[in-house]
Design a protein around this motif. Structure first.
Motif, short mmCIF file in Angstrom:
data_model
loop_
_atom_site.label_atom_id
_atom_site.label_comp_id
_atom_site.label_asym_id
_atom_site.label_seq_id
_atom_site.Cartn_x
_atom_site.Cartn_y
_atom_site.Cartn_z
N VAL B 33 3.49 7.19 -5.63
CA VAL B 33 4.12 5.92 -5.28
C VAL B 33 4.09 5.84 -3.76
N HIS B 34 3.34 4.90 -3.26
CA HIS B 34 3.14 4.81 -1.82
C HIS B 34 3.86 3.57 -1.31
N ALA B 35 4.92 3.81 -0.56
CA ALA B 35 5.68 2.67 -0.05
C ALA B 35 5.00 2.10 1.19
N LEU B 36 4.96 0.77 1.28
CA LEU B 36 4.40 0.10 2.44
C LEU B 36 5.54 -0.69 3.06
N VAL B 213 4.95 7.17 2.74
CA VAL B 213 5.32 5.88 3.33
C VAL B 213 4.30 5.52 4.41
N THR B 214 3.79 4.31 4.34
CA THR B 214 2.96 3.81 5.43
C THR B 214 3.73 2.68 6.11
N VAL B 215 3.75 2.71 7.43
CA VAL B 215 4.48 1.71 8.18
C VAL B 215 3.50 0.78 8.89
N MET B 216 3.76 -0.49 8.82
CA MET B 216 2.95 -1.47 9.56
C MET B 216 3.85 -2.24 10.52
#
Lengths: 336, 519
Positions: B33-36, B213-216
């Motif tokens: 589960v990859h949170a963006l 978690v990937t942050v933009m």
């Protein structure tokens, strides 16, 4: 607390859900009209008059079936009246000018309507021209072509007397010559046959499903991977097919293709659809409702004529009824 | 490396006026589960819409299961096994649950053209049972609550046997119990090897559910971290990056106590119930709540855009009857819609024409001729005072950025002499940098004695800007907080305080669709 307020509100909402309301209303209106006219004039319920009403409903009803699909998608088709005429003229070309066999002429006439509808669909779905404008254009194109091809003159089917029998003959009557009640013209069978087919397509086939989906939420339908353009074209082509059938029936009934006829029929058909509870904003509608709506229109016109109301006033009343039907649709919508 | 499902790199995407994505990257593995995350406007949804075939990228590469792919349509994505559940629900309200789930790939009978409705309903029932959802496949979607509608969307996505499932803010309209249910489903999918992208801005959620978690930020990739190796503060630092917002507003308690606007017992159908509040001169009143809570409906009712069933509106103590927006404008109320492009501006016209449009009468000379030099002067003055960035007054409005468009709408209402300004989601779709300018503008307007209602779904925005906060839930005002006592937690508590008894026998209107029906 608020519960006393909430409960009475919740009740009618569940009772009067969806498009059933207006269908029941239209049906009630039809019964009321029939009762009022039969009380007002003994001629109204005469067998011949009932046949007259059925005949008058047949063509408009068939046109309205096609328009039902288009309106459920949230579109409109203003061209069906003149496309009907165009199909009739082409039937005349096939049968009288080229002397093709009658069945070929019939199929050719219906195919003409389907083709015009297909073009409508392409213009709307591919060129992204709003349905109102696209079909308005087609209305003129079909009207002009009818006049050009027929050279402004009616095309008669005098060499093929069987042609008139297609709609005006009575298949049921010839099977049961004794039963007076069954001496009804084939046009009526065409109407109910077409209605059954339309009902099947709308309720049970993929085309019917996408007709509702397009009218309900076109963007969501697109995002679900449905080829929206293709199905829209199919819906307009179907509308044109019914117009083609109407054209063939009209030609058979008049034993001629009248190139100047047709304009205004689209509005009668749209009126029937709207009276029958199909929402102009798309997403809901039924074939049953449209048939009821078509009968409301023709009973009204017939009854007013029997009561010797001048034709000009019949037109006024028809217009007022259409506005009332649309207003009821808006009221119903606002409530929810 | 074989467990990598999706790799996106060097992704570029521009819309007119906005550079939405610049050199963005993303990676999704099997069974994670990859949170963006990122603030509104960071580009999360845009990035995922590129993957799901909704948008076409300008450049960059998408590699799916080891092969470079070019996804141009949602259908192409679905066929590859990539499904997206959009933030705004994509359902057909007039169709049933089963019809919605199988739209576009309905089971047919032996005659290919004919639908097999029994199979559609049976398959849907199985799917719903699998998810432990108690929904009848034959129910019309319009009759379901928003939460149930969301579950239908999830069921639909799963029915594709998707290997990649993208969820865009799935919990925005859900209660605690419903969120638990959703997480239970997501965890089960993870066990089955599905890669889930979870777009959110609720940080507490990503620690409950995500693996990475990937942050933009501002349309750019900031970084990717393992959830177990990071903490809230680090993620917030990555998200914000620089100080964008000004400090909390200096609240001008300048003794202006007169109530400019007062609303008493406002009711409208099932949408608004017993709305009571007042607004003082020089005040910014925040309206918080979840999607569909009725905030926009309050604004529209006051503005005369929707008819009300009962209730009284007072302006400067005088009772007024507002039956249409033109009445509202006459009483000095301006409404800045959340959808500026549709309701606030005429995009094809130039800056000058837009600025003077609402108050055209003021610029008419003898015989109704427009006084062009006066419109130009006025437009020029407002462009300067609001520092709207435009090459010239003749620039077409559609070529301006979102922030400048918003300022233009403000200018329009200021020229029309409005005292009460209602801002509906004033910073939606605006670049982060431009937000602070809008905030400054709001503060300035309040200082000048305008009274402002600010409807916003962004809690930090509400907390930073408002002097007072009103919280709504399902058409009612459930709480009022002063800026001193307000916290995100308190607002959320009120925002989820549902009606209780009313719910039992009277299902709430699915707000998303009652709107559709009115079109």
């Amino acid at each position: 607390m608020d519960i006393s307020v909430a409960t009475p509100k919740a009740l009618p909402r569940s009772l009067f859900r969806s498009d059933a309301t207006q269908r029941i209303l239209a049906f009630t209106a039809l019964i009321v009209l029939i009762v009022v006219f039969s009380l007002a004039s003994p001629n109204f319920l005469q067998f011949n008059n009932i046949i007259g009403i059925l005949l008058a409903t047949a063509v408009n009803g068939v046109l309205a079936l096609g328009v039902t699909f288009v309106i459920i998608t949230g579109g409109i088709d203003l061209s069906i009246g003149t496309v009907m005429t165009f199909s009739a003229v082409m039937t005349g070309v096939f049968i009288t000018f080229w002397q093709l066999p009658i069945p070929v002429g019939l199929i050719g006439g219906i195919a003409t309507g389907a083709f015009a509808g297909f073009i409508n669909g392409v213009v709307i779905a591919k060129m992204k021209i709003p349905p109102f404008i696209a079909t308005l254009g087609m209305m003129y194109v079909a009207k002009g072509l009818s006049l050009v091809i027929s050279n402004l003159k009616p095309i008669y089917f005098n060499d093929t007397p069987e042609f008139r029998q297609i709609v005006m003959g009575s298949a049921l009557g010839s099977i049961f010559p004794q039963a007076q009640v069954l001496q009804i013209p084939n046009a009526v069978l065409f109407l109910f046959g077409a209605a059954l087919i339309a009902s099947f397509i709308l309720g049970r086939t993929i085309l019917g499903r996408y007709t509702f989906a397009l009218g309900s939420n076109e963007e969501a339908t697109r995002l679900s991977g449905v080829n929206v353009a293709r199905w829209k074209i199919a819906v307009y082509a179907l509308g044109g097919t019914f117009a083609g059938l109407g054209g063939v029936m009209m030609a058979s009934r008049l034993n001629s293709a009248q190139p100047a006829l047709g304009q205004g029929y689209e509005l009668d058909a749209i009126a029937a659809v709207v009276i029958g509870g199909t929402s102009l904003s798309g997403g809901e509608g039924t074939i049953m409702g449209t048939i009821i709506g078509a009968f409301v229109m023709s009973v009204l016109v017939n009854g007013l004529r029997i009561l010797s109301v001048p034709q000009e006033w019949q037109t006024v009343v028809t217009g007022a009824i259409v506005i009332l039907a649309v207003y009821l649709d808006i009221l119903r919508r606002r409530k929810s | 490396m074989s467990d990598v499902l999706v790799t996106m790199e060097g992704i570029e995407k521009s819309f007119p006026g906005v550079h939405a994505l610049s050199q963005c990257q993303f990676e999704l593995r099997k069974g994670e589960v990859h949170a963006l995350v990122g603030e509104n406007g960071a580009g999360k949804s845009t990035m995922m819409k590129v993957l799901a075939g909704v948008y076409t990228k300008d450049s960059g590469r998408v590699i799916y299961k080891g092969k470079e792919v070019d996804i141009h349509t949602p259908r192409a994505a679905q066929l590859l096994g990539i499904s997206m559940i959009h933030q705004e629900l994509n359902l057909m309200p007039h169709l049933t649950v089963a019809q919605n789930i199988f739209i576009g790939r309905e089971p047919r009978q032996s005659v290919k053209f004919v639908l097999d409705d029994k199979a559609i309903n049976d398959n849907t029932q199985q799917l719903l049972d699998m998810l432990h959802l108690k929904i009848d496949p034959r129910t019309k979607v319009a009759d379901l609550t928003v939460a149930k509608q969301q579950m239908v969307e999830i069921a639909k996505a799963l029915s594709f046997n998707s290997e990649v499932l993208i969820m865009d803010e799935p919990t925005a309209a859900l209660t605690e119990a419903e969120i638990d249910e959703l997480f239970r489903i997501i965890r089960r999918l993870r066990e089955q090897g599905v890669g889930t992208v979870y777009i959110t801005h609720r940080l507490e959620e990503l620690f409950m559910i995500s693996d990475r978690v990937t942050v933009m930020r501002d349309g750019q990739y900031v970084g990717t971290v393992n959830t177990t190796e990071t903490n809230r503060d680090e993620i917030i630092r990555m998200m914000v990056g620089r100080t964008i917002y000004e400090a909390a507003p200096d609240i001008p308690q300048n003794g202006q106590q007169d109530k400019l606007l007062e609303v008493k017992n406002l009711n409208r159908g099932r949408v608004l119930k017993d709305i009571n509040f007042y607004l003082k001169r020089g005040e910014i009143l925040g309206f918080a709540g979840l999607m569909g809570a009725g905030r926009t409906e309050v604004a529209r009712a006051i503005f005369g855009a929707d008819p009300i069933d009962s209730g009284e509106i007072y302006i400067q103590g005088k009772k007024v009857h507002i039956k249409s927006p033109s009445d509202a404008v006459r009483y000095g109320i301006g409404y800045l819609s959340e959808d500026r492009k549709r309701y606030g501006l005429t995009l094809g016209m130039d800056v000058e024409a837009n600025v003077v449009l609402a108050a055209f009468k003021k610029f008419l000379g003898f015989l109704g001729v427009v006084n062009n030099s006066r419109t130009r002067m006025t437009a020029d003055e407002f462009v300067r005072t609001l520092s709207i960035k435009t090459p010239s007054l003749k620039q077409k409005v559609k070529n301006l950025s979102g922030g400048n468009q918003q300022k233009l709408v403000v200018a329009k209402w200021l020229i029309a002499d409005t005292d009460i300004l209602i801002f509906d989601e004033p910073t939606r779709g605006i670049d982060v940098g431009a937000k602070s300018e809008i905030y400054k503008l709001l503060n300035d307007l309040a200082h000048q004695g305008k009274a402002i209602i600010m409807i916003s779904s962004e809690l930090p925005e509400i907390l930073r800007m408002s002097h007072r906060i009103i919280v709504m839930c399902e058409g009612r005002i459930t709480g009022e907080l002063s800026s001193a006592e307000a916290t995100q937690e308190k607002i959320m508590k009120y925002a989820t305080e549902r009606g209780g008894i009313i719910q039992a026998d009277d299902a709430p209107v699915p707000a998303a669709y009652s709107e559709v029906g009115n079109v």
